[in-house]
Design an enzyme around this catalytic site. Structure first.
Site, PDB file in Angstrom:
ATOM      1  N   LYS A   1       0.838  -1.211   0.000  1.00 36.44           N
ATOM      2  CA  LYS A   1       0.000   0.000   0.000  1.00 36.44           C
ATOM      3  C   LYS A   1       0.872   1.260   0.000  1.00 36.44           C
ATOM      4  O   LYS A   1       0.673   2.171  -0.792  1.00 36.44           O
ATOM      5  CB  LYS A   1      -0.900   0.003   1.247  1.00 36.44           C
ATOM      6  N   ASN A   2       1.851   1.271   0.895  1.00 37.39           N
ATOM      7  CA  ASN A   2       2.632   2.492   1.076  1.00 37.39           C
ATOM      8  C   ASN A   2       3.615   2.754  -0.061  1.00 37.39           C
ATOM      9  O   ASN A   2       4.145   3.859  -0.169  1.00 37.39           O
ATOM     10  CB  ASN A   2       3.363   2.464   2.432  1.00 37.39           C
TER      11      ASN A   2
ATOM     12  N   CYS B   1      -5.246   7.934   9.425  1.00 36.53           N
ATOM     13  CA  CYS B   1      -5.499   7.235  10.696  1.00 36.53           C
ATOM     14  C   CYS B   1      -5.292   8.145  11.901  1.00 36.53           C
ATOM     15  O   CYS B   1      -4.406   8.992  11.892  1.00 36.53           O
ATOM     16  CB  CYS B   1      -4.515   6.069  10.836  1.00 36.53           C
TER      17      CYS B   1
ATOM     18  N   ARG C   1       0.242  14.044  13.433  1.00 33.79           N
ATOM     19  CA  ARG C   1       0.618  13.909  12.023  1.00 33.79           C
ATOM     20  C   ARG C   1       0.707  15.253  11.268  1.00 33.79           C
ATOM     21  O   ARG C   1      -0.034  15.507  10.308  1.00 33.79           O
ATOM     22  CB  ARG C   1      -0.322  12.931  11.306  1.00 33.79           C
TER      23      ARG C   1
ATOM     24  N   ASP D   1       4.381   0.459  12.256  1.00 42.06           N
ATOM     25  CA  ASP D   1       3.192  -0.189  11.697  1.00 42.06           C
ATOM     26  C   ASP D   1       3.031  -1.638  12.165  1.00 42.06           C
ATOM     27  O   ASP D   1       2.020  -2.270  11.866  1.00 42.06           O
ATOM     28  CB  ASP D   1       3.232  -0.141  10.154  1.00 42.06           C
TER      29      ASP D   1
ATOM     30  N   ARG E   1      -8.920  -0.427   4.046  1.00 39.99           N
ATOM     31  CA  ARG E   1      -8.041   0.644   3.574  1.00 39.99           C
ATOM     32  C   ARG E   1      -6.646   0.092   3.293  1.00 39.99           C
ATOM     33  O   ARG E   1      -5.956   0.583   2.408  1.00 39.99           O
ATOM     34  CB  ARG E   1      -7.924   1.744   4.640  1.00 39.99           C
TER      35      ARG E   1
HETATM   36  C1  UD1 Z   1       4.184   6.723   6.627  1.00 36.45           C
HETATM   37  C2  UD1 Z   1       3.278   5.535   6.399  1.00 36.45           C
HETATM   38  C3  UD1 Z   1       2.776   4.997   7.728  1.00 36.45           C
HETATM   39  C4  UD1 Z   1       3.921   4.734   8.674  1.00 36.45           C
HETATM   40  C5  UD1 Z   1       4.842   5.951   8.768  1.00 36.45           C
HETATM   41  C6  UD1 Z   1       6.109   5.681   9.602  1.00 36.45           C
HETATM   42  C7  UD1 Z   1       2.151   5.851   4.279  1.00 36.45           C
HETATM   43  C8  UD1 Z   1       0.868   6.183   3.575  1.00 36.45           C
HETATM   44  N1  UD1 Z   1       2.118   5.943   5.606  1.00 36.45           N
HETATM   45  O1  UD1 Z   1       3.387   7.743   7.234  1.00 36.45           O
HETATM   46  O2  UD1 Z   1       2.071   3.783   7.456  1.00 36.45           O
HETATM   47  O3  UD1 Z   1       3.392   4.460   9.943  1.00 36.45           O
HETATM   48  O4  UD1 Z   1       5.255   6.362   7.465  1.00 36.45           O
HETATM   49  O5  UD1 Z   1       6.787   4.583   9.098  1.00 36.45           O
HETATM   50  O6  UD1 Z   1       3.157   5.508   3.686  1.00 36.45           O
HETATM   51  N2  UD1 Z   1       6.358  14.347  11.039  1.00 36.45           N
HETATM   52  C9  UD1 Z   1       6.463  15.684  11.346  1.00 36.45           C
HETATM   53  N3  UD1 Z   1       6.278  16.585  10.341  1.00 36.45           N
HETATM   54  C10 UD1 Z   1       6.019  16.205   9.052  1.00 36.45           C
HETATM   55  C11 UD1 Z   1       5.920  14.836   8.754  1.00 36.45           C
HETATM   56  C12 UD1 Z   1       6.105  13.926   9.767  1.00 36.45           C
HETATM   57  O7  UD1 Z   1       6.702  16.057  12.489  1.00 36.45           O
HETATM   58  O8  UD1 Z   1       5.868  17.081   8.197  1.00 36.45           O
HETATM   59  C13 UD1 Z   1       6.544  13.348  12.108  1.00 36.45           C
HETATM   60  C14 UD1 Z   1       5.289  12.508  12.358  1.00 36.45           C
HETATM   61  O9  UD1 Z   1       4.380  13.134  13.227  1.00 36.45           O
HETATM   62  C15 UD1 Z   1       5.896  11.261  12.958  1.00 36.45           C
HETATM   63  C16 UD1 Z   1       7.249  11.131  12.208  1.00 36.45           C
HETATM   64  O10 UD1 Z   1       7.538  12.423  11.692  1.00 36.45           O
HETATM   65  O11 UD1 Z   1       6.160  11.462  14.317  1.00 36.45           O
HETATM   66  C17 UD1 Z   1       7.257  10.144  11.089  1.00 36.45           C
HETATM   67  O12 UD1 Z   1       6.173  10.399  10.209  1.00 36.45           O
HETATM   68  P1  UD1 Z   1       6.246  10.006   8.670  1.00 36.45           P
HETATM   69  O13 UD1 Z   1       7.406   9.086   8.463  1.00 36.45           O
HETATM   70  O14 UD1 Z   1       6.177  11.241   7.855  1.00 36.45           O
HETATM   71  O15 UD1 Z   1       4.915   9.187   8.481  1.00 36.45           O
HETATM   72  P2  UD1 Z   1       3.908   9.242   7.275  1.00 36.45           P
HETATM   73  O16 UD1 Z   1       4.631   9.520   6.007  1.00 36.45           O
HETATM   74  O17 UD1 Z   1       2.744  10.079   7.664  1.00 36.45           O
END
Ligand code: UD1
Length: 417
Positions: free
Chosen positions: A22-23, A116, A121, A306, A398
């Site tokens: 998915k990701n 989620c 986030r 995850d 999802r």
């Molecule tokens: C992606 C995955 C999700 C997985 C996560 C971590 C998808 C669709 N989702 O989510 O399944 O759990 O990676 O492996 O691929 N953060 C910030 N600012 C930002 C972006 C992130 O502070 O602009 C923080 C987040 O709150 C979190 C950390 O960075 O604490 C990691 O988040 P991130 O790796 O970006 O997760 P996602 O891309 O949302």
């Protein structure tokens, strides 16, 4: 499908074929906006998140043909740069539409993405680092308005925090930018590697994906081509847990063992016998109750957040006391109360999940709150004593293709309403 009825006390064992990731699929789908030619993508998982991404692309004007798990996408006729709120709010991954639209049209207007409920986030890193490439960003009324005067300019970026999402946004913004972009402290997930390999096949010049320093030399254009999505490592891990918690065995086919090193290490520690081949993983619990394991989640190649809920379930019926520390998302514990309702002995202390293993879980009326938590509660229902009623299961579809059907083939008894 809003409820599942799950007969418990089942041993889950047999063979399961793992679907595409998915990701990996979601960002790759949005990247097609960068290329106004036909792109063939195979091994697409059949999931609601993916169908929302397809709807978003179609809404913008893309032509998409789908045959089973293969898509042919042509975004040449896209003529809208403002995707609708009702689709954007449904998935977190919709943020990845921003940079490709911006590169293509020099402007984009998107609503904040959904996703989620596992923490706050934020998307500050996506926006802050885009502005370093020369993008002007205005936030107004739940909308992000982004524009660039002439072209995006390559630059050096140090990510304050390792973020899968922000790394993907930066790669997509930089592939067609002028000059060299260097992303330091980049996320190293296999999905980032898959995305980079996809873009390189179409003419991009990305090096270093899979390490914490990625180099992107902007090219003048990308071309049509084809790509096969990598297997879903989290789906694989979830099925391995299914066998581990029910003292069964499982053969996961069409997967990639190299992407699950930390997960396999923890399963071996818990007493599982693991064998791997080029594209398969076999787990055998030899009828033994698992031993509890201590875990600390971290960005790849660390232990994946995850897989945190699924291992909490394993620990809740394992021998001994354990601690899982969640370091990525501050509120990824909503499913825990539901496991407690089923008899699990779990305490949350700040970001730690402390489990004392119990011999049995018992059925109850429970409700799911997020994707990985839902899968965990379904597995809990499969091994609990009695019949569990699980509501809010739309989260499951999802991210897991035919989850109930695949589990039923392994010996579960899960019925829809
Ligand atoms: C992606 C995955 C999700 C997985 C996560 C971590 C998808 C669709 N989702 O989510 O399944 O759990 O990676 O492996 O691929 N953060 C910030 N600012 C930002 C972006 C992130 O502070 O602009 C923080 C987040 O709150 C979190 C950390 O960075 O604490 C990691 O988040 P991130 O790796 O970006 O997760 P996602 O891309 O949302």
């Amino acid at each position: 499908m809003n409820k599942l009825y799950i007969e418990g006390s089942k041993k889950l064992q047999g063979t399961v074929v793992i679907s595409g990731s998915k990701n990996a699929a979601l960002p790759i789908l949005f990247m097609t906006i960068l290329i106004p030619e036909t792109i063939k993508i195979s091994n697409i998982p059949e999931l609601t998140d993916v169908s929302i991404a397809i709807k978003l692309l179609k809404h913008l004007g893309a032509k998409i043909i789908q045959k089973k798990k293969t898509l042919w996408i042509n975004t040449k006729s896209i003529n809208i740069f403002c995707p609708p709120y009702y689709l954007m709010k449904k998935i977190r991954a919709s943020i990845w539409i921003l940079a490709p639209l911006l590169v293509r049209f020099r402007k984009a207007k998107i609503f904040f993405p959904g996703g989620c409920k596992i923490g706050s986030r934020p998307i500050n890193l996506h926006l802050k680092n885009l502005s370093k490439l020369g993008v002007k960003i205005i936030l107004r009324n739940n909308c992000i308005m982004a524009s660039v005067d002439n072209f995006l300019k390559g630059t050096s970026i140090f990510m304050e925090k390792v973020s899968v999402g922000a790394t993907i946004t930066m790669i997509s913004a930089a592939v067609l930018a002028k000059g060299l972009t260097i992303i330091e402290n980049a996320a190293q997930e296999p999905e980032i590697v898959d995305l980079s390999e996809f873009l390189n096949k179409l003419g991009a010049n990305i090096k270093g994906a899979g390490s914490n320093k990625i180099f992107i030399i902007g090219v003048s254009r990308l071309f049509g081509g084809s790509h096969k999505i990598i297997p879903d490592r989290i789906e694989t891990g979830t099925f391995l847990i299914a066998a581990a918690i029910s003292q069964g065995y499982i053969l996961c086919k069409k997967t990639e063992p190299k992407h699950l090193k930390k997960v396999l290490t923890k399963l071996i520690q818990s007493g599982a016998q693991i064998k791997t081949g080029k594209n398969w993983i076999q787990l055998d619990m030899r009828n033994k109750i698992p031993k509890s394991v201590n875990i600390s989640t971290s960005p790849y190649p660390g232990f994946p957040t995850d897989m945190q809920p699924q291992f909490t379930l394993l620990n809740s019926i394992a021998q001994g006391k354990s601690t899982i520390q969640e370091n990525i998302f501050e509120n990824r514990f909503l499913y825990v109360d539901q496991l407690i309702k089923m008899g699990a002995k779990i305490k949350i202390k700040k970001k730690s999940i402390i489990c004392t293993g119990v011999r049995k879980l018992y059925s109850n009326n429970i409700s799911s709150s997020d994707l990985r938590g839902s899968a965990t509660l379904v597995l809990a229902g499969c091994i609990a004593i009695g019949k569990t009623e699980l509501s809010n299961v739309y989260h499951l579809n999802r991210g897991y293709e035919s989850f109930s059907r695949k589990l039923n083939k392994l010996g579960a008894n899960i019925q829809n309403t």
